[in-house]
Design a protein around this motif. Structure first.
Motif, short mmCIF file in Angstrom:
data_model
loop_
_atom_site.label_atom_id
_atom_site.label_comp_id
_atom_site.label_asym_id
_atom_site.label_seq_id
_atom_site.Cartn_x
_atom_site.Cartn_y
_atom_site.Cartn_z
N LYS B 159 0.89 -1.39 0.07
CA LYS B 159 0.06 -0.03 0.04
C LYS B 159 0.94 1.24 0.06
O LYS B 159 0.48 2.18 -0.42
N GLY B 160 2.08 1.11 0.38
CA GLY B 160 2.94 2.38 0.62
C GLY B 160 4.33 2.04 0.43
O GLY B 160 4.82 0.87 0.93
N ALA B 161 5.25 2.77 -0.37
CA ALA B 161 6.61 2.40 -0.18
C ALA B 161 7.54 3.66 -0.19
O ALA B 161 6.93 4.63 -0.79
N SER B 162 8.68 3.65 0.46
CA SER B 162 9.66 4.80 0.14
C SER B 162 10.61 4.39 -0.70
O SER B 162 11.23 3.27 -0.64
N TYR B 163 11.12 5.28 -1.94
CA TYR B 163 12.15 4.85 -2.88
C TYR B 163 12.73 6.23 -3.47
O TYR B 163 11.91 7.15 -3.32
N GLY B 164 13.88 6.08 -3.80
CA GLY B 164 14.65 6.90 -4.66
C GLY B 164 14.31 6.92 -6.13
O GLY B 164 13.40 6.65 -6.50
N SER B 165 15.34 7.79 -6.53
CA SER B 165 15.05 8.01 -8.33
C SER B 165 15.47 6.84 -9.28
O SER B 165 15.21 6.72 -10.42
N THR B 166 16.18 5.85 -8.49
CA THR B 166 16.96 4.94 -9.36
C THR B 166 16.09 3.64 -9.70
O THR B 166 16.45 2.76 -10.10
N VAL B 167 14.89 3.80 -9.22
CA VAL B 167 14.01 2.40 -9.34
C VAL B 167 13.42 2.34 -10.73
O VAL B 167 13.12 3.12 -11.30
#
Lengths: 359, 445
Positions: B159-167
C-alpha cells in the motif's frame, strides 16, 4: 501632590498591565497553538478528535489496545504531545538564554550559542554520525549522538571558564573567546564532513538546522529539568542583570561583581542551550531575535523581558513547528528553517517600524 | 562567594544529568537475547517456530511430529522449534496455532527476522512475532526489495513504499503507480511514522496496514520501534542475499505471510537450479579471480556486505580482504589511496553494481562512465580496462550470472542472458522482455 502620586501609580499600573497583558496573550497563543499542534501531522485528525484524545488520556482514560481509538491516542500522546512540549520548553529556554546573554554581554548580537556550544555539539554529533564513534559506546544509534553532543557542547564552556584567569572577563573578550572556540570546532566538523557521503551529510545537515522530528517523551525530562532550574536561577537575577547595563565599574559601586555574574550566567545559559541542542540540533534565530522583539514592545527591563521572552519564544517555536508539519512535502521541514523564514521578515518589519532605541 | 556556591550547584546538576542520560541510554539500548534458538533455526528453510521438520512450509507433517513429541512428554526446552506459540511449553495449543496457519486463519506467529540488530555489520536472527496473514503492508523500496516482492507476486498488498529515483520503470504499473502504492518519502532505507504530510501513520490506519517490510541492514528502518509501538509488525529480509538458505527463507516466509506458497515454491526451485549452474560455472575452471566491488561512487565495498558477498558467491576473491577496515562496509578510495598500491592489493576487475533503469530504458552511459569509473581509472593500474558496470535492477542470481560471465571463459553474456530470461518468463507479470535486446553489463572502455 497627592494627585500626581496617584497619576504616577496609575501610569505605573498601566505600564505593568501592558507588560503582563503581553505575557498573558503570548501564553494564550501558546495554549491555542498547542491545541492546533495536536491535530496537525501525518495522521489526519480533527481539532475536536485530537483534543478529546488528549483530555481523555490526561484524565487517565487510556484506550484499550483493541479499541478503535488506541492508534490515534498513541499518535497524539506519544508523538504530538511530547513534540509540542519540547517546542514550548526549547522556545522558552532559548529565548530566555538569548535575552540574558544579550543583557550580560551588553551586545545585541549575542545569542545562546555565543560561547560556542552549538559548534561543540555539532562536532560531537558529527563524530557520532560520520565516524560512528560515541562516548556512550558503540551501537547505541540515536543515544550516541545525544551523548556526544552534550559532552562536546560543554567543552567550549569548560575551555572559556578554564581560560578565565588568563584574560579579562569583559563581554568583548568572552564573545571573542567564544568565536575562537567556535571556529576551532567548526573546522574540525568541516574536516569530517568533506570526507563523508551525501546521505550522511544530509543527516548531519538536518541536525545542523534543527529538527523536532526525533523528539519523544524520553527527551522531555532532562530538557525540562535543566530549563526549569535555569529559569529558576535567572528570574531572581533580573534586577542584577538590569544593573549590568551600567559600566562594570559603576555596577561594582552598587555592590555587583559584574565579571562573576557574567561568568555564572554564561555557564547557566550554555547548559540550557546545550541540552536543547543535543536532542534537536541547532535551532537558530529564536534566541537571537525573540528577545529583540520583546524589547521593541516592552522595553529592556529584565523583570519583564525574561518572562515575556519565555512566553513569546514558546509560542513562536511551537507555531513554527506546526507550520513545518503542515506543508505538504514528503517529511516535515526542519523547524530551524521555518524559524528563520518566518521570523526574519517579522523582525525586519518591527525594526523598521520601531522608533525608540532600546540599545 | 554566594556565586561560587551557585556555580558549584550548577556544575553538579549538569554532571548528574549527564551521568543519568548516559546510564539511561546505555541501559535502554542494551540488546535483548533475541537470537535465542538461532542455531536450531540455521538449517531450516523457513525459520519459523513450529516448522519442526525444517522444510519451507507449515503443514500436516509439522503438526504430526509435534503431536508425537507431546505424546512422548518432550518439553519445549528439548525441542524449542516445536513451541510454535512461544509460551515455553509443548501442548495442543501449538498444534492449534499451526492448524490455523495451515488454514490461513488469523493468528500470531513467531519467526526469525534477518536483522543486524546489534549493529555489528553481521546479519543476525532476531526472534519476532507477526500477525498472520498479511493483506496490507508498506515497505522500504530498495531495488532489491522491489525485485524480491515482484518475483514473489506481492504487488497489490503493497500500500505504500519509500524509494529514490533509481527504481526501475519496470514497476511503473505497480509500486511506482502512486494511485496504487502511496509514495512514503524519497529514501530507499527509511519511512517516517508520524511527521509531516508524507509519513506513514495515516496510510497505516486507512489501509489497515499490519506490517512494514524492510532489509536486514542496520541502516534500514532505524525507527522500527515507532511501528512496533503502533502495533505494526516489522519484518526484515535479506533481499540481496546470494546464499540459497537465506533466499529460501525470504521467499518461503513471504509466501506464508502473504498466502502465496505455490509461487514461493516455484521461485525457490528456480533459484536453486540457477545457483547450481553458477556454482558449476564458477568452479569448473579453477581460476583465481581477484576483484573489488563498488556500490557507491568512488567507494569500494569491504568486510561483510551484500556486495562483497556477491563477489564471493561466484568464487571471486575480494582483493581488499587482507586490509584492516574496521566495521565499515565501504571505504572512499580517495581517502584510502593504498587500495591502488599494487604491492598491497592486486586485482583485475572493478565491478560497479548500480541501480539504474534496466528493463525499460537505456542508461546514459557517458554519465555512468564519468560518475563511476573515471576517478578510479586515474589511479588504478589497469585504468578503465577491467572496470564493469553491472545493473542492479534484476534478480540477484541473474546479477551473479553476469558477474560470473565477466570472470570465466566457459560462460558468456548469452549464458547469463538465458538465466536472466528464465526469471523474466517465469516471474515477471505480463512482461515480454527479451533481455538479450537490453544491456545489463557495460565495460568501461
Amino acid at each position: 501632590m497627592a494627585s500626581s502620586v496617584e497619576e504616577l501609580k496609575q501610569e505605573y499600573g498601566r505600564y505593568t498591565f501592558r507588560k503582563i497583558l503581553f505575557i498573558i496573550i503570548c501564553i494564550c497563543l501558546t495554549v491555542t497553538m498547542f491545541w492546533l499542534s495536536l491535530a496537525v501531522g501525518t495522521r489526519q485528525l480533527s481539532l475536536e478528535e485530537s483534543l478529546n484524545l488528549f483530555i481523555n488520556h490526561l484524565m487517565g482514560n487510556i484506550p484499550d489496545h483493541d479499541s478503535n481509538i488506541w492508534y490515534d491516542d498513541n499518535i497524539v500522546w506519544n508523538y504530538r504531545v511530547p513534540r509540542a512540549l519540547f517546542a514550548i520548553t526549547a522556545g522558552a529556554g532559548l529565548s530566555v538564554a538569548g535575552a540574558v546573554m544579550q543583557g550580560v554581554m551588553k551586545n545585541p548580537l549575542a545569542d545562546p550559542y555565543t560561547t560556542g556550544v552549538s559548534s561543540g555539539a555539532l562536532l560531537g554529533a558529527s563524530i557520532a554520525i560520520v565516524l560512528g564513534f560515541s562516548l556512550g559506546g558503540s551501537g547505541i544509534a540515536g543515544a550516541g549522538v545525544v551523548i556526544n553532543a552534550i559532552v562536546f557542547a560543554m567543552l567550549p564552556v569548560v575551555a572559556i571558564v578554564a581560560m578565565g584567569p588568563f584574560f579579562r572577563k569583559s563581554p568583548a573578550s568572552l564573545i571573542l573567546a567564544g568565536v575562537a572556540v567556535s571556529y576551532a570546532f567548526s573546522s574540525l566538523t568541516s574536516l569530517l564532513l568533506v570526507t563523508t557521503d551525501s546521505s550522511t551529510l544530509a543527516t548531519v545537515y538536518h541536525w545542523q538546522v534543527g529538527t523536532l522530528t526525533e523528539v519523544s517523551w524520553e527527551s522531555i525530562p532532562p530538557v525540562l529539568a535543566v530549563q526549569v532550574v535555569g529559569l529558576a536561577i535567572l528570574f531572581p537575577l533580573a534586577n542584577k542583570i538590569n544593573l549590568m547595563a551600567l559600566d562594570d565599574k559603576d555596577a561594582k559601586s552598587m555592590g555587583l561583581d559584574s565579571e562573576k555574574l557574567r561568568m555564572v550566567c554564561l555557564v547557566i545559559l550554555s547548559v540550557m542551550a546545550a541540552i536543547i541542542i543535543c536532542y534537536v540540533g541547532v535551532i537558530g534565530f529564536v534566541g537571537l531575535v525573540i528577545p529583540h522583539m520583546v524589547r521593541i514592545v516592552l522595553g529592556s527591563d529584565n523583570k519583564y523581558l525574561i518572562p515575556a521572552s519565555a512566553a513569546l519564544g514558546a509560542a513562536f517555536l511551537l507555531t513554527c513547528d506546526v507550520i513545518s508539519r503542515s506543508i505538504d512535502v514528503s517529511s516535515s521541514i526542519p523547524v530551524g528553517v521555518v524559524t528563520s523564514f518566518i521570523g526574519a521578515p517579522i523582525f525586519l518589519a518591527l525594526i523598521i517600524r520601531e522608533k525608540k532605541n532600546v540599545w | 562567594m554566594a556565586m561560587n556556591k551557585n556555580t558549584k550547584i550548577i556544575i553538579a546538576v549538569v554532571v548528574v544529568l549527564a551521568i543519568v542520560v548516559v546510564v539511561a541510554a546505555v541501559f535502554l539500548m542494551q540488546p535483548q537475547d533475541v537470537t535465542k534458538d538461532a542455531k536450531e533455526m540455521e538449517t531450516s528453510e523457513l525459520k519459523m517456530y513450529g516448522n519442526i521438520n525444517g522444510d519451507g512450509f507449515i503443514d500436516d507433517k509439522d503438526t504430526k511430529i509435534i503431536k508425537g513429541l507431546i505424546d512422548q512428554g518432550k518439553t519445549a526446552k528439548d525441542y524449542p522449534l516445536a513451541d510454535a506459540n512461544q509460551d515455553g511449553k509443548l501442548s495442543q495449543e501449538d498444534i492449534d496455532l499451526l492448524n490455523k496457519v495451515i488454514k490461513g486463519e488469523s493468528c500470531t506467529i513467531w519467526h526469525m527476522n534477518l536483522h543486524d540488530y546489534n549493529e555489528d555489520g553481521i546479519m543476525d536472527y532476531e526472534k519476532v512475532s507477526t500477525k498472520f496473514p498479511i493483506s496490507s503492508m508498506i515497505c522500504t523500496g530498495s531495488s532489491n526489495t522491489f525485485m524480491m516482492l515482484y518475483m514473489a507476486g506481492i504487488i497489490d498488498e503493497v500500500k505504500g513504499a519509500s524509494y529514490g529515483s533509481t527504481v526501475d520503470n519496470l514497476y511503473n504499473d505497480c509500486y511506482k503507480d502512486t494511485t496504487k502504492t502511496v509514495k512514503l518519502g524519497t529514501s530507499s532505507t527509511k519511512i517516517d511514522f508520524e511527521d509531516g504530510k508524507g509519513a506513514a501513520s495515516d496510510l497505516i490506519k486507512k489501509e489497515n496496514v499490519t506490517a512494514v517490510l524492510s532489509d536486514w541492514n542496520r541502516t534500514y528502518l532505524t525507527n522500527e520501534k515507532d511501528f512496533e509501538n503502533a502495533g505494526v509488525d516489522v519484518i526484515r529480509f535479506a533481499a540481496a542475499s546470494t546464499e540459497i538458505d537465506v533466499i529460501a527463507h525470504d521467499y518461503y516466509m513471504l509466501g506464508l505471510l502473504f498466502q502465496k506458497q505455490d509461487r514461493a515454491k516455484e521461485v525457490v526451485a528456480y533459484m536453486k537450479e540457477v545457483l547450481d549452474k553458477i556454482e558449476q560455472a564458477s568452479t569448473k575452471e579453477n581460476k583465481a579471480i581477484s576483484a573489488v566491488v563498488s556500490s557507491m561512487t568512488n567507494y569500494y565495498s569491504v568486510g561483510d556486505s551484500d556486495y562483497t558477498a556477491l563477489l564471493k558467491s561466484v568464487h571471486g576473491k575480494n582483493a581488499l580482504d587482507s586490509g584492516n577496515w574496521g566495521t565499515t562496509t565501504s571505504i572512499k578510495v580517495l581517502d584510502n589511496l593504498d587500495v591502488f598500491n599494487t604491492d598491497k592489493y592486486r586485482y583485475d576487475y572493478v565491478v560497479h553494481l548500480r541501480a539504474y533503469n534496466g528493463y525499460t530504458a537505456e542508461a546514459d552511459m557517458a554519465k555512468l562512465y564519468n560518475d563511476y569509473t573515471k576517478t578510479i581509472a586515474e589511479y588504478w593500474e589497469h585504468g578503465t580496462n577491467g572496470q564493469y558496470i553491472v545493473n542492479g535492477n534484476m534478480p540477484i542470481p541473474a546479477r551473479m550470472a553476469y558477474v560470473a560471465s565477466l570472470f570465466y571463459d566457459g560462460v558468456d553474456k548469452k549464458w547469463a542472458d538465458e538465466i536472466h530470461q528464465g526469471f523474466v518468463d517465469k516471474f515477471f507479470k505480463n512482461k515480454n522482455f527479451k533481455v538479450s535486446d537490453l544491456t545489463f553489463v557495460y565495460p568501461a572502455e
